[in-house]
Design a protein around this motif. Structure first.
Motif, PDB file in Angstrom:
ATOM      1  N   ASN A  89     -47.933  58.316  64.826  1.00 58.05           N
ATOM      2  CA  ASN A  89     -47.147  57.142  64.448  1.00 58.05           C
ATOM      3  C   ASN A  89     -46.199  57.556  63.330  1.00 58.05           C
ATOM      4  O   ASN A  89     -46.636  57.938  62.246  1.00 58.05           O
ATOM      5  N   ILE A  90     -44.911  57.439  63.601  1.00 59.60           N
ATOM      6  CA  ILE A  90     -43.892  57.810  62.624  1.00 59.60           C
ATOM      7  C   ILE A  90     -43.429  56.535  61.928  1.00 59.60           C
ATOM      8  O   ILE A  90     -43.035  55.579  62.598  1.00 59.60           O
ATOM      9  N   PRO A  91     -43.468  56.496  60.600  1.00 57.73           N
ATOM     10  CA  PRO A  91     -43.027  55.279  59.907  1.00 57.73           C
ATOM     11  C   PRO A  91     -41.530  55.036  60.107  1.00 57.73           C
ATOM     12  O   PRO A  91     -40.751  55.970  60.213  1.00 57.73           O
ATOM     13  N   ASP A  92     -41.169  53.773  60.169  1.00 55.76           N
ATOM     14  CA  ASP A  92     -39.765  53.374  60.333  1.00 55.76           C
ATOM     15  C   ASP A  92     -39.134  53.293  58.940  1.00 55.76           C
ATOM     16  O   ASP A  92     -39.394  52.363  58.193  1.00 55.76           O
ATOM     17  N   LEU A 125     -33.357  50.495  63.165  1.00 61.41           N
ATOM     18  CA  LEU A 125     -33.539  51.817  63.746  1.00 61.41           C
ATOM     19  C   LEU A 125     -32.956  51.814  65.156  1.00 61.41           C
ATOM     20  O   LEU A 125     -33.329  50.987  65.983  1.00 61.41           O
ATOM     21  N   VAL A 126     -32.013  52.759  65.439  1.00 59.21           N
ATOM     22  CA  VAL A 126     -31.383  52.805  66.757  1.00 59.21           C
ATOM     23  C   VAL A 126     -31.567  54.146  67.464  1.00 59.21           C
ATOM     24  O   VAL A 126     -31.211  54.290  68.628  1.00 59.21           O
ATOM     25  N   GLY A 127     -32.113  55.135  66.770  1.00 55.18           N
ATOM     26  CA  GLY A 127     -32.337  56.434  67.388  1.00 55.18           C
ATOM     27  C   GLY A 127     -33.170  57.330  66.511  1.00 55.18           C
ATOM     28  O   GLY A 127     -33.323  57.079  65.316  1.00 55.18           O
ATOM     29  N   GLU A 128     -33.744  58.367  67.129  1.00 57.43           N
ATOM     30  CA  GLU A 128     -34.509  59.328  66.337  1.00 57.43           C
ATOM     31  C   GLU A 128     -34.472  60.695  66.997  1.00 57.43           C
ATOM     32  O   GLU A 128     -34.452  60.808  68.218  1.00 57.43           O
ATOM     33  N   ASP A 129     -34.411  61.704  66.163  1.00 59.55           N
ATOM     34  CA  ASP A 129     -34.515  63.099  66.587  1.00 59.55           C
ATOM     35  C   ASP A 129     -35.770  63.652  65.933  1.00 59.55           C
ATOM     36  O   ASP A 129     -35.931  63.547  64.713  1.00 59.55           O
ATOM     37  N   VAL A 130     -36.645  64.231  66.752  1.00 51.72           N
ATOM     38  CA  VAL A 130     -37.924  64.728  66.251  1.00 51.72           C
ATOM     39  C   VAL A 130     -38.113  66.149  66.753  1.00 51.72           C
ATOM     40  O   VAL A 130     -37.825  66.450  67.912  1.00 51.72           O
ATOM     41  N   SER A 131     -38.574  67.028  65.883  1.00 47.23           N
ATOM     42  CA  SER A 131     -38.930  68.377  66.316  1.00 47.23           C
ATOM     43  C   SER A 131     -40.234  68.790  65.655  1.00 47.23           C
ATOM     44  O   SER A 131     -40.565  68.339  64.554  1.00 47.23           O
ATOM     45  N   VAL A 132     -40.975  69.633  66.361  1.00 48.84           N
ATOM     46  CA  VAL A 132     -42.245  70.142  65.856  1.00 48.84           C
ATOM     47  C   VAL A 132     -42.351  71.607  66.255  1.00 48.84           C
ATOM     48  O   VAL A 132     -41.939  71.994  67.340  1.00 48.84           O
ATOM     49  N   THR A 147     -35.488  62.814  61.986  1.00 47.46           N
ATOM     50  CA  THR A 147     -34.247  62.189  61.544  1.00 47.46           C
ATOM     51  C   THR A 147     -34.127  60.863  62.278  1.00 47.46           C
ATOM     52  O   THR A 147     -34.097  60.841  63.511  1.00 47.46           O
ATOM     53  N   GLN A 148     -34.134  59.784  61.534  1.00 40.94           N
ATOM     54  CA  GLN A 148     -33.991  58.454  62.126  1.00 40.94           C
ATOM     55  C   GLN A 148     -32.558  57.982  61.927  1.00 40.94           C
ATOM     56  O   GLN A 148     -32.015  58.087  60.832  1.00 40.94           O
ATOM     57  N   HIS A 149     -31.969  57.481  62.999  1.00 40.33           N
ATOM     58  CA  HIS A 149     -30.596  56.989  62.965  1.00 40.33           C
ATOM     59  C   HIS A 149     -30.622  55.478  62.750  1.00 40.33           C
ATOM     60  O   HIS A 149     -31.277  54.749  63.487  1.00 40.33           O
ATOM     61  N   CYS A 150     -29.889  55.029  61.740  1.00 43.69           N
ATOM     62  CA  CYS A 150     -29.884  53.623  61.333  1.00 43.69           C
ATOM     63  C   CYS A 150     -28.505  53.022  61.594  1.00 43.69           C
ATOM     64  O   CYS A 150     -27.497  53.720  61.557  1.00 43.69           O
ATOM     65  N   LYS A 151     -28.490  51.724  61.837  1.00 42.89           N
ATOM     66  CA  LYS A 151     -27.231  51.020  62.057  1.00 42.89           C
ATOM     67  C   LYS A 151     -27.282  49.699  61.316  1.00 42.89           C
ATOM     68  O   LYS A 151     -28.322  49.045  61.253  1.00 42.89           O
ATOM     69  N   MET A 152     -26.151  49.324  60.769  1.00 36.66           N
ATOM     70  CA  MET A 152     -26.072  48.031  60.096  1.00 36.66           C
ATOM     71  C   MET A 152     -26.324  46.929  61.119  1.00 36.66           C
ATOM     72  O   MET A 152     -25.815  46.985  62.227  1.00 36.66           O
ATOM     73  N   ASP A 153     -27.121  45.954  60.747  1.00 33.59           N
ATOM     74  CA  ASP A 153     -27.493  44.859  61.648  1.00 33.59           C
ATOM     75  C   ASP A 153     -27.366  43.555  60.889  1.00 33.59           C
ATOM     76  O   ASP A 153     -28.354  42.921  60.531  1.00 33.59           O
ATOM     77  N   VAL A 154     -26.134  43.196  60.618  1.00 31.89           N
ATOM     78  CA  VAL A 154     -25.870  41.958  59.853  1.00 31.89           C
ATOM     79  C   VAL A 154     -25.461  40.883  60.844  1.00 31.89           C
ATOM     80  O   VAL A 154     -24.484  41.045  61.582  1.00 31.89           O
ATOM     81  N   PRO A 155     -26.201  39.780  60.897  1.00 30.63           N
ATOM     82  CA  PRO A 155     -25.848  38.716  61.836  1.00 30.63           C
ATOM     83  C   PRO A 155     -24.521  38.069  61.451  1.00 30.63           C
ATOM     84  O   PRO A 155     -24.196  37.950  60.272  1.00 30.63           O
ATOM     85  N   LEU A 156     -23.776  37.695  62.454  1.00 31.96           N
ATOM     86  CA  LEU A 156     -22.502  37.002  62.212  1.00 31.96           C
ATOM     87  C   LEU A 156     -22.766  35.582  61.752  1.00 31.96           C
ATOM     88  O   LEU A 156     -23.614  34.875  62.293  1.00 31.96           O
ATOM     89  N   VAL A 157     -22.062  35.171  60.736  1.00 30.71           N
ATOM     90  CA  VAL A 157     -22.197  33.813  60.222  1.00 30.71           C
ATOM     91  C   VAL A 157     -20.975  33.027  60.712  1.00 30.71           C
ATOM     92  O   VAL A 157     -19.843  33.410  60.460  1.00 30.71           O
ATOM     93  N   GLU A 162     -31.917  58.677  58.054  1.00 32.57           N
ATOM     94  CA  GLU A 162     -33.008  58.993  57.121  1.00 32.57           C
ATOM     95  C   GLU A 162     -33.690  60.242  57.647  1.00 32.57           C
ATOM     96  O   GLU A 162     -34.057  60.300  58.821  1.00 32.57           O
ATOM     97  N   HIS A 163     -33.856  61.250  56.800  1.00 33.14           N
ATOM     98  CA  HIS A 163     -34.496  62.495  57.206  1.00 33.14           C
ATOM     99  C   HIS A 163     -35.753  62.713  56.375  1.00 33.14           C
ATOM    100  O   HIS A 163     -35.725  62.542  55.158  1.00 33.14           O
ATOM    101  N   PHE A 164     -36.866  63.072  57.041  1.00 34.73           N
ATOM    102  CA  PHE A 164     -38.105  63.358  56.324  1.00 34.73           C
ATOM    103  C   PHE A 164     -38.991  64.244  57.179  1.00 34.73           C
ATOM    104  O   PHE A 164     -38.740  64.439  58.362  1.00 34.73           O
TER     105      PHE A 164
END
Length: 128
Positions: A55-58, A67-74, A116-126, A43-45
């Motif tokens: 505070n950066i919103p998730d 959320l598993v990572g983030e890249d931030v620049s200013v 830029t927030q790095h996202c990962k699928m987090d589906v629990p195993l059934v 997700e990029h914003f």
């Protein structure tokens, strides 16, 4: 060296630099921070902030994603380089960081934060 030879050498150097792959020339008025890992989506914003604790919103975490990572620049061009820092006690927490930019410096009250927030699928195993 003749003026023509100097011009050709300068042109060859510019051509070589323009064709270089993955060359990152840092902006002297910007600071960046990368934490965590790459995900399978992102997700990029952008946000307008001032110095201090931010505070950066998730924008990643929702049903089935985390959320598993983030890249931030200013940046504060052309005035000064703001510094990104960890907030004491929260250095490993995504979404919270400090920006050191004196309020009496031009531009420090309206800094553009590129996230830029790095996202990962987090589906629990059934198991069944």
């Amino acid at each position: 060296m003749s003026p023509l030879a100097c011009s050709l050498l300068a042109l060859a150097a510019l051509f070589a630099v323009s064709n270089a792959k993955n060359v990152h020339i840092p902006n002297p008025f910007c600071d960046e921070r990368m934490r965590g890992i790459e995900g399978d989506s992102s997700e990029h914003f952008k946000m307008t902030v001032s110095g201090g604790v931010v505070n950066i919103p998730d924008n990643c975490t929702r049903l089935g994603r985390k959320l598993v990572g983030e890249d931030v620049s200013v940046c504060n061009a052309p005035y000064s380089k703001p510094l990104l820092r960890s907030v004491f006690g929260l250095s490993n927490k995504f979404g919270i960081l400090g920006i050191d930019c004196p309020t009496n410096t031009n531009g420090c009250m309206t800094l553009e934060l590129d996230v830029t927030q790095h996202c990962k699928m987090d589906v629990p195993l059934v198991r069944g």
